[in-house]
Design a protein around this motif. Structure first.
Motif, PDB file in Angstrom:
ATOM      1  N   SER A 236       0.898  -1.284   0.013  1.00  0.00           N
ATOM      2  CA  SER A 236       0.015   0.205  -0.068  1.00  0.00           C
ATOM      3  C   SER A 236       0.724   1.270   0.018  1.00  0.00           C
ATOM      4  O   SER A 236       1.809   1.108   0.434  1.00  0.00           O
ATOM      5  CB  SER A 236      -1.031   0.054   1.429  1.00  0.00           C
ATOM      6  OG  SER A 236      -0.272   0.295   2.445  1.00  0.00           O
ATOM      7  N   ASN A 237       0.074   2.250  -0.387  1.00  0.00           N
ATOM      8  CA  ASN A 237       0.763   3.694  -0.492  1.00  0.00           C
ATOM      9  C   ASN A 237      -0.155   4.613   0.195  1.00  0.00           C
ATOM     10  O   ASN A 237      -1.295   4.980  -0.287  1.00  0.00           O
ATOM     11  CB  ASN A 237       1.285   4.063  -1.781  1.00  0.00           C
ATOM     12  CG  ASN A 237       1.539   5.632  -1.883  1.00  0.00           C
ATOM     13  OD1 ASN A 237       2.584   6.003  -1.550  1.00  0.00           O
ATOM     14  ND2 ASN A 237       0.595   6.411  -2.612  1.00  0.00           N
ATOM     15  N   HIS A 238       0.367   5.257   1.318  1.00  0.00           N
ATOM     16  CA  HIS A 238      -0.593   6.243   1.749  1.00  0.00           C
ATOM     17  C   HIS A 238       0.312   7.383   2.312  1.00  0.00           C
ATOM     18  O   HIS A 238       1.064   7.478   3.167  1.00  0.00           O
ATOM     19  CB  HIS A 238      -1.320   5.801   3.125  1.00  0.00           C
ATOM     20  CG  HIS A 238      -2.552   4.696   2.714  1.00  0.00           C
ATOM     21  ND1 HIS A 238      -2.033   3.515   2.353  1.00  0.00           N
ATOM     22  CD2 HIS A 238      -3.763   5.075   2.563  1.00  0.00           C
ATOM     23  CE1 HIS A 238      -3.414   2.859   2.179  1.00  0.00           C
ATOM     24  NE2 HIS A 238      -4.400   3.884   2.078  1.00  0.00           N
ATOM     25  N   ALA A 239       0.051   8.704   1.485  1.00  0.00           N
ATOM     26  CA  ALA A 239       0.791   9.769   1.627  1.00  0.00           C
ATOM     27  C   ALA A 239       0.587  10.531   3.128  1.00  0.00           C
ATOM     28  O   ALA A 239       1.149  11.393   3.521  1.00  0.00           O
ATOM     29  CB  ALA A 239       1.171  10.541   0.569  1.00  0.00           C
ATOM     30  N   TRP A 240      -0.889  10.766   3.173  1.00  0.00           N
ATOM     31  CA  TRP A 240      -1.529  11.807   4.002  1.00  0.00           C
ATOM     32  C   TRP A 240      -2.194  11.243   5.344  1.00  0.00           C
ATOM     33  O   TRP A 240      -2.386  11.962   6.257  1.00  0.00           O
ATOM     34  CB  TRP A 240      -2.413  12.450   3.238  1.00  0.00           C
ATOM     35  CG  TRP A 240      -1.739  12.932   1.787  1.00  0.00           C
ATOM     36  CD1 TRP A 240      -2.341  12.483   0.711  1.00  0.00           C
ATOM     37  CD2 TRP A 240      -1.163  14.108   1.662  1.00  0.00           C
ATOM     38  NE1 TRP A 240      -1.553  13.280  -0.174  1.00  0.00           N
ATOM     39  CE2 TRP A 240      -0.925  14.080   0.274  1.00  0.00           C
ATOM     40  CE3 TRP A 240      -0.151  14.634   2.688  1.00  0.00           C
ATOM     41  CZ2 TRP A 240       0.297  15.095  -0.147  1.00  0.00           C
ATOM     42  CZ3 TRP A 240       0.914  15.718   1.915  1.00  0.00           C
ATOM     43  CH2 TRP A 240       1.062  15.758   0.832  1.00  0.00           C
ATOM     44  N   LEU A 241      -2.579   9.940   5.227  1.00  0.00           N
ATOM     45  CA  LEU A 241      -3.222   9.324   6.504  1.00  0.00           C
ATOM     46  C   LEU A 241      -2.971   7.918   6.630  1.00  0.00           C
ATOM     47  O   LEU A 241      -2.741   7.109   5.476  1.00  0.00           O
ATOM     48  CB  LEU A 241      -4.725   9.258   6.120  1.00  0.00           C
ATOM     49  CG  LEU A 241      -5.785   9.327   7.303  1.00  0.00           C
ATOM     50  CD1 LEU A 241      -5.749  10.317   8.290  1.00  0.00           C
ATOM     51  CD2 LEU A 241      -6.967   9.022   6.747  1.00  0.00           C
ATOM     52  N   VAL A 242      -2.765   7.543   7.662  1.00  0.00           N
ATOM     53  CA  VAL A 242      -2.482   6.068   8.333  1.00  0.00           C
ATOM     54  C   VAL A 242      -3.768   5.187   7.627  1.00  0.00           C
ATOM     55  O   VAL A 242      -4.681   5.398   7.715  1.00  0.00           O
ATOM     56  CB  VAL A 242      -2.455   5.950   9.658  1.00  0.00           C
ATOM     57  CG1 VAL A 242      -2.232   4.302  10.164  1.00  0.00           C
ATOM     58  CG2 VAL A 242      -1.311   6.656  10.255  1.00  0.00           C
ATOM     59  N   PRO A 243      -3.542   4.066   6.788  1.00  0.00           N
ATOM     60  CA  PRO A 243      -4.306   3.547   6.103  1.00  0.00           C
ATOM     61  C   PRO A 243      -5.188   2.481   7.305  1.00  0.00           C
ATOM     62  O   PRO A 243      -4.694   2.150   8.221  1.00  0.00           O
ATOM     63  CB  PRO A 243      -3.566   2.240   5.149  1.00  0.00           C
ATOM     64  CG  PRO A 243      -2.223   2.390   5.837  1.00  0.00           C
ATOM     65  CD  PRO A 243      -1.811   3.575   6.180  1.00  0.00           C
ATOM     66  N   GLY A 244      -6.541   2.355   6.577  1.00  0.00           N
ATOM     67  CA  GLY A 244      -7.433   1.519   7.532  1.00  0.00           C
ATOM     68  C   GLY A 244      -6.911   0.424   8.217  1.00  0.00           C
ATOM     69  O   GLY A 244      -7.135  -0.015   9.311  1.00  0.00           O
ATOM     70  N   LEU A 245      -6.240  -0.393   7.518  1.00  0.00           N
ATOM     71  CA  LEU A 245      -5.825  -1.698   7.936  1.00  0.00           C
ATOM     72  C   LEU A 245      -4.733  -1.711   9.092  1.00  0.00           C
ATOM     73  O   LEU A 245      -4.658  -2.602  10.102  1.00  0.00           O
ATOM     74  CB  LEU A 245      -4.910  -2.507   6.796  1.00  0.00           C
ATOM     75  CG  LEU A 245      -4.561  -4.087   6.778  1.00  0.00           C
ATOM     76  CD1 LEU A 245      -5.884  -4.636   6.778  1.00  0.00           C
ATOM     77  CD2 LEU A 245      -3.759  -4.430   5.747  1.00  0.00           C
TER      78      LEU A 245
ATOM     79  N   ALA B 277       1.631  11.742   7.082  1.00  0.00           N
ATOM     80  CA  ALA B 277       0.611  10.744   7.787  1.00  0.00           C
ATOM     81  C   ALA B 277       0.583  10.557   9.310  1.00  0.00           C
ATOM     82  O   ALA B 277      -0.325  10.205   9.919  1.00  0.00           O
ATOM     83  CB  ALA B 277       0.432   9.526   6.818  1.00  0.00           C
ATOM     84  N   LEU B 278       1.972  10.716   9.680  1.00  0.00           N
ATOM     85  CA  LEU B 278       2.255  10.524  10.934  1.00  0.00           C
ATOM     86  C   LEU B 278       2.255  11.702  11.732  1.00  0.00           C
ATOM     87  O   LEU B 278       2.622  11.541  13.054  1.00  0.00           O
ATOM     88  CB  LEU B 278       3.815   9.951  11.026  1.00  0.00           C
ATOM     89  CG  LEU B 278       4.108   8.589  10.302  1.00  0.00           C
ATOM     90  CD1 LEU B 278       5.508   8.207  10.385  1.00  0.00           C
ATOM     91  CD2 LEU B 278       3.050   7.521  10.674  1.00  0.00           C
ATOM     92  N   LYS B 279       1.838  13.004  11.176  1.00  0.00           N
ATOM     93  CA  LYS B 279       2.057  14.202  12.013  1.00  0.00           C
ATOM     94  C   LYS B 279       0.725  14.840  12.198  1.00  0.00           C
ATOM     95  O   LYS B 279       0.526  15.763  12.926  1.00  0.00           O
ATOM     96  CB  LYS B 279       3.079  15.039  11.264  1.00  0.00           C
ATOM     97  CG  LYS B 279       4.573  14.390  11.540  1.00  0.00           C
ATOM     98  CD  LYS B 279       5.398  15.359  10.785  1.00  0.00           C
ATOM     99  CE  LYS B 279       6.894  15.031  10.987  1.00  0.00           C
ATOM    100  NZ  LYS B 279       7.793  15.979  10.552  1.00  0.00           N
ATOM    101  N   VAL B 280      -0.362  14.407  11.287  1.00  0.00           N
ATOM    102  CA  VAL B 280      -1.427  15.112  11.144  1.00  0.00           C
ATOM    103  C   VAL B 280      -2.165  14.737  12.445  1.00  0.00           C
ATOM    104  O   VAL B 280      -2.540  13.393  12.759  1.00  0.00           O
ATOM    105  CB  VAL B 280      -2.598  14.441   9.890  1.00  0.00           C
ATOM    106  CG1 VAL B 280      -3.933  15.070   9.933  1.00  0.00           C
ATOM    107  CG2 VAL B 280      -1.624  14.985   8.615  1.00  0.00           C
ATOM    108  N   PRO B 281      -2.654  15.653  13.549  1.00  0.00           N
ATOM    109  CA  PRO B 281      -3.208  15.112  14.626  1.00  0.00           C
ATOM    110  C   PRO B 281      -4.431  14.801  14.506  1.00  0.00           C
ATOM    111  O   PRO B 281      -5.633  15.370  15.064  1.00  0.00           O
ATOM    112  CB  PRO B 281      -3.162  16.414  15.364  1.00  0.00           C
ATOM    113  CG  PRO B 281      -3.035  17.625  14.568  1.00  0.00           C
ATOM    114  CD  PRO B 281      -2.515  17.108  13.149  1.00  0.00           C
ATOM    115  N   VAL B 282      -4.923  13.760  13.858  1.00  0.00           N
ATOM    116  CA  VAL B 282      -6.291  13.163  13.744  1.00  0.00           C
ATOM    117  C   VAL B 282      -6.541  12.718  15.315  1.00  0.00           C
ATOM    118  O   VAL B 282      -6.066  12.167  15.937  1.00  0.00           O
ATOM    119  CB  VAL B 282      -6.359  11.744  12.793  1.00  0.00           C
ATOM    120  CG1 VAL B 282      -7.754  11.236  12.758  1.00  0.00           C
ATOM    121  CG2 VAL B 282      -5.868  12.166  11.396  1.00  0.00           C
ATOM    122  N   GLY B 283      -7.787  13.302  15.696  1.00  0.00           N
ATOM    123  CA  GLY B 283      -8.462  13.057  17.150  1.00  0.00           C
ATOM    124  C   GLY B 283      -7.613  13.869  18.215  1.00  0.00           C
ATOM    125  O   GLY B 283      -8.025  13.764  19.152  1.00  0.00           O
TER     126      GLY B 283
END
Length: 285
Positions: free
Chosen positions: A115-124, A178-184
């Motif tokens: 997988s490739n996810h640049a902006w968000l940790v993937p659902g898996l 993806a590791l820095k966006v403070p989701v939640g």
């Protein structure tokens, strides 16, 4: 109407797997189905493995024998009629868990996931708290708590494949952002980062970070998942705001594989990636 045998498409493969599941659910053996419908056991087995062309009449007879509800019969027969078409678009609705079930089905059959996810940790790889915040805050319209509960449960259901006896190999490329966006908030993000540190301890899971210093690369164009199987051709899955797309066209799969390889060239080794994730987890508390 008969769909000729040959290279199986995503629809014919989906029908084959569903027929096998429905037969087992109904308590029949392939021999019993053949005897009931006037087919050989070998023919039933070939249909269920996708190695035989699909006949609408045969599939309809199987669905009737298995007492499948008419609405579901209609959906499956529509897949049979369109089995020769490449690719598969699914339009999202508020009942998104049903859409994700197709993805769960394919992931459960895969032997390798890249997988490739640049902006968000993937659902898996998401925690429940992170998934809830991400789903709530990125939804185009407000979701009720019950809708959020269903979405989070569906997303977490995908993760069962990581703990099964013979899991697929998983190689995830994550953009540093993806590791820095403070989701939640920082606490939820810290919990998510620590979860990643636990997941990468599994021998079949690799998580590598693509640093911001890597500059522009094909991974910035959009997230995607490349699924590879033991015998069947690979598939690519991409998800957008209103629809999901499964691609089985050779050129499309090759393009995504080449893009993934180019992104991987810029990713940090796993050991460096783990150190970066641990450092960010500490910073967020």
């Amino acid at each position: 109407m008969r769909v000729p045998p040959g290279r199986p498409t995503i629809r014919s493969r989906q029908v084959a797997g569903e027929l096998r599941r429905l037969r087992k659910q109904a308590g029949f053996t392939t021999g019993q189905v053949g005897a009931q419908l006037g087919l050989s056991q070998a023919k039933v087995s070939r249909v269920e493995t996708g190695s035989s062309g699909l006949r609408v009449n045969d599939v309809a007879a199987m669905l009737g024998l298995y007492r499948v509800p008419e609405p579901r019969q209609a959906e499956i027969l529509d897949l049979v009629r369109r089995a020769a078409e490449p690719d598969w678009v699914q339009v999202h609705g508020r009942g998104l868990p049903e859409q994700w079930q197709t993805l769960i089905d394919w992931e459960s059959k895969a032997v390798a996931l890249r997988s490739n996810h640049a902006w968000l940790v993937p659902g898996l790889l998401q925690t429940a708290d992170f998934a809830r915040a991400a789903l709530r805050d990125t939804a185009p319209a407000a979701l009720s708590e019950s809708e959020l509960d269903a979405l989070v449960a569906a997303r977490l259901a995908r993760q069962a494949i990581l703990s099964r006896d013979s899991p697929p190999t998983v190689h995830a490329l994550l953009g540093e952002m993806a590791l820095k966006v403070p989701v939640g908030g920082p606490g939820v993000l810290a919990g998510q980062l620590r979860h990643l540190l636990e997941v990468v301890r599994k021998p079949h899971v690799v998580v590598r970070v693509v640093p911001l210093s890597a500059g522009a690369h094909p991974g910035l164009d959009g997230a995607f998942l490349l699924m590879e199987f033991h015998r069947d051709p690979p598939l690519v899955y991409t998800e957008h705001r209103t629809k999901s797309l499964f691609l089985d066209d050779d050129a499309a799969v090759a393009a995504h594989r080449a893009a993934w390889d180019r992104v991987a060239e810029r990713a940090l080794p796993q050991a460096e990636s783990v150190r970066l994730i641990a450092d960010l987890a500490d910073r967020n508390g």
